[in-house]
Design a protein around this motif. Structure first.
Motif, PDB file in Angstrom:
ATOM      1  N   GLU A 275      98.378 -28.429  42.879  1.00 25.99           N
ATOM      2  CA  GLU A 275      99.486 -29.163  43.514  1.00 25.99           C
ATOM      3  C   GLU A 275      99.006 -30.348  44.342  1.00 25.99           C
ATOM      4  O   GLU A 275      99.807 -31.004  44.989  1.00 25.99           O
ATOM      5  CB  GLU A 275     100.317 -28.212  44.377  1.00 25.99           C
ATOM      6  N   ASN A 276      97.687 -30.575  44.331  1.00 21.39           N
ATOM      7  CA  ASN A 276      97.089 -31.678  45.086  1.00 21.39           C
ATOM      8  C   ASN A 276      97.576 -31.677  46.542  1.00 21.39           C
ATOM      9  O   ASN A 276      98.102 -32.667  47.043  1.00 21.39           O
ATOM     10  CB  ASN A 276      97.375 -33.018  44.408  1.00 21.39           C
ATOM     11  N   ILE A 277      97.400 -30.550  47.208  1.00 25.50           N
ATOM     12  CA  ILE A 277      97.841 -30.387  48.591  1.00 25.50           C
ATOM     13  C   ILE A 277      96.902 -31.185  49.499  1.00 25.50           C
ATOM     14  O   ILE A 277      95.756 -30.792  49.719  1.00 25.50           O
ATOM     15  CB  ILE A 277      97.878 -28.899  48.989  1.00 25.50           C
ATOM     16  N   THR A 278      97.405 -32.289  50.012  1.00 23.62           N
ATOM     17  CA  THR A 278      96.574 -33.192  50.813  1.00 23.62           C
ATOM     18  C   THR A 278      96.250 -32.621  52.195  1.00 23.62           C
ATOM     19  O   THR A 278      95.266 -33.017  52.806  1.00 23.62           O
ATOM     20  CB  THR A 278      97.261 -34.555  50.983  1.00 23.62           C
ATOM     21  N   TRP A 279      97.049 -31.677  52.681  1.00 23.33           N
ATOM     22  CA  TRP A 279      96.858 -31.113  54.018  1.00 23.33           C
ATOM     23  C   TRP A 279      96.097 -29.783  53.986  1.00 23.33           C
ATOM     24  O   TRP A 279      96.058 -29.058  54.981  1.00 23.33           O
ATOM     25  CB  TRP A 279      98.213 -30.941  54.716  1.00 23.33           C
ATOM     26  N   LYS A 280      95.447 -29.474  52.874  1.00 22.44           N
ATOM     27  CA  LYS A 280      94.772 -28.171  52.730  1.00 22.44           C
ATOM     28  C   LYS A 280      93.693 -27.930  53.789  1.00 22.44           C
ATOM     29  O   LYS A 280      93.499 -26.804  54.227  1.00 22.44           O
ATOM     30  CB  LYS A 280      94.191 -27.996  51.338  1.00 22.44           C
ATOM     31  N   ASP A 281      92.993 -28.987  54.204  1.00 19.68           N
ATOM     32  CA  ASP A 281      91.913 -28.811  55.179  1.00 19.68           C
ATOM     33  C   ASP A 281      92.418 -28.497  56.582  1.00 19.68           C
ATOM     34  O   ASP A 281      91.677 -27.963  57.398  1.00 19.68           O
ATOM     35  CB  ASP A 281      91.007 -30.052  55.213  1.00 19.68           C
ATOM     36  N   THR A 282      93.665 -28.819  56.861  1.00 21.48           N
ATOM     37  CA  THR A 282      94.232 -28.532  58.182  1.00 21.48           C
ATOM     38  C   THR A 282      95.197 -27.346  58.166  1.00 21.48           C
ATOM     39  O   THR A 282      95.701 -26.946  59.214  1.00 21.48           O
ATOM     40  CB  THR A 282      94.969 -29.770  58.739  1.00 21.48           C
ATOM     41  N   ALA A 283      95.446 -26.801  56.996  1.00 21.73           N
ATOM     42  CA  ALA A 283      96.390 -25.683  56.870  1.00 21.73           C
ATOM     43  C   ALA A 283      95.870 -24.440  57.583  1.00 21.73           C
ATOM     44  O   ALA A 283      94.664 -24.194  57.633  1.00 21.73           O
ATOM     45  CB  ALA A 283      96.612 -25.359  55.396  1.00 21.73           C
ATOM     46  N   SER A 284      96.799 -23.654  58.113  1.00 24.44           N
ATOM     47  CA  SER A 284      96.458 -22.309  58.600  1.00 24.44           C
ATOM     48  C   SER A 284      96.535 -21.403  57.379  1.00 24.44           C
ATOM     49  O   SER A 284      97.541 -21.400  56.665  1.00 24.44           O
ATOM     50  CB  SER A 284      97.473 -21.830  59.632  1.00 24.44           C
ATOM     51  N   ILE A 285      95.474 -20.661  57.134  1.00 24.92           N
ATOM     52  CA  ILE A 285      95.451 -19.750  55.993  1.00 24.92           C
ATOM     53  C   ILE A 285      95.223 -18.344  56.537  1.00 24.92           C
ATOM     54  O   ILE A 285      94.222 -18.082  57.205  1.00 24.92           O
ATOM     55  CB  ILE A 285      94.347 -20.116  54.984  1.00 24.92           C
ATOM     56  N   TRP A 286      96.170 -17.473  56.249  1.00 22.53           N
ATOM     57  CA  TRP A 286      96.117 -16.084  56.687  1.00 22.53           C
ATOM     58  C   TRP A 286      95.950 -15.181  55.474  1.00 22.53           C
ATOM     59  O   TRP A 286      96.473 -15.478  54.400  1.00 22.53           O
ATOM     60  CB  TRP A 286      97.406 -15.711  57.417  1.00 22.53           C
ATOM     61  N   ILE A 287      95.223 -14.104  55.664  1.00 24.25           N
ATOM     62  CA  ILE A 287      95.037 -13.111  54.599  1.00 24.25           C
ATOM     63  C   ILE A 287      94.995 -11.732  55.243  1.00 24.25           C
ATOM     64  O   ILE A 287      94.621 -11.605  56.410  1.00 24.25           O
ATOM     65  CB  ILE A 287      93.755 -13.405  53.787  1.00 24.25           C
ATOM     66  N   THR A 288      95.370 -10.734  54.487  1.00 26.83           N
ATOM     67  CA  THR A 288      95.325  -9.383  55.032  1.00 26.83           C
ATOM     68  C   THR A 288      93.973  -8.740  54.763  1.00 26.83           C
ATOM     69  O   THR A 288      93.392  -8.914  53.695  1.00 26.83           O
ATOM     70  CB  THR A 288      96.441  -8.501  54.435  1.00 26.83           C
ATOM     71  N   ASP A 289      93.488  -8.023  55.775  1.00 25.44           N
ATOM     72  CA  ASP A 289      92.236  -7.282  55.658  1.00 25.44           C
ATOM     73  C   ASP A 289      92.422  -6.191  54.609  1.00 25.44           C
ATOM     74  O   ASP A 289      93.434  -5.488  54.598  1.00 25.44           O
ATOM     75  CB  ASP A 289      91.879  -6.666  57.015  1.00 25.44           C
ATOM     76  N   VAL A 290      91.465  -6.050  53.718  1.00 21.17           N
ATOM     77  CA  VAL A 290      91.593  -5.122  52.600  1.00 21.17           C
ATOM     78  C   VAL A 290      91.719  -3.662  53.044  1.00 21.17           C
ATOM     79  O   VAL A 290      92.358  -2.864  52.368  1.00 21.17           O
ATOM     80  CB  VAL A 290      90.424  -5.292  51.592  1.00 21.17           C
ATOM     81  N   LYS A 291      91.168  -3.315  54.197  1.00 18.81           N
ATOM     82  CA  LYS A 291      91.224  -1.924  54.652  1.00 18.81           C
ATOM     83  C   LYS A 291      92.374  -1.663  55.622  1.00 18.81           C
ATOM     84  O   LYS A 291      92.995  -0.606  55.571  1.00 18.81           O
ATOM     85  CB  LYS A 291      89.899  -1.549  55.307  1.00 18.81           C
TER      86      LYS A 291
END
Length: 149
Positions: free
Chosen positions: A79-95
């Protein structure tokens, strides 16, 4: 002097009104509607609580849901996300399924993930099983892009 004070007092409610209307943008993860929210990239339903990811656009506050961190990385590229470097990225811990910062998470390669990219997030390195490869966000991202799909 009294007139100036009265003017200031008369305008104070308007000043308060305009400053309170300023929109505050949250960079925190959002509530998930499990088994109803769809992955932004692959359109699969987000149901696995230990592999979900979210991306927050810090400029607009808009949130995007994903079922696998691999979908996040490919979505940025496709999607050519130009703001990817400043995005907040959250993920759930696998355990624990606790939301953690995806950029500081430690990734293992021993779990099956919803879209089979095979990278699971761990808040602490110590929680990763022995003999598993441990990757940082950059290396995991590089491998997802090399693999593509």
């Amino acid at each position: 002097m009294r007139r100036k004070i009265l003017k200031v007092l008369a305008l104070a409610p308007f000043a308060l009104l305009f400053t309170s209307c300023e929109k505050k943008i949250s960079h925190e993860h959002r509530e998930v509607h499990w088994d109803r929210d769809m992955c932004e990239r692959c359109k699969m339903v987000v149901s696995e609580r230990n592999h979900a990811a979210q991306v927050i656009n810090k400029e607009t506050g808009e949130a995007y849901m994903f079922d696998d961190i691999g979908c996040v990385i490919l979505w940025f590229k496709e999607e050519n996300i130009t703001w990817k470097d400043t995005a907040s990225i959250w993920i759930t811990d696998v355990k624990t399924s606790k939301w953690i910062d995806a950029r500081t998470a430690h990734y293992d390669t021993v779990h099956q993930t919803p879209m089979a990219y095979g990278f699971s997030a761990n808040e602490k390195k110590e929680s990763i099983v022995k003999d598993s490869e441990i990757l940082n966000f950059e290396e995991m991202s590089k491998r997802v892009l090399q693999r593509g799909r």
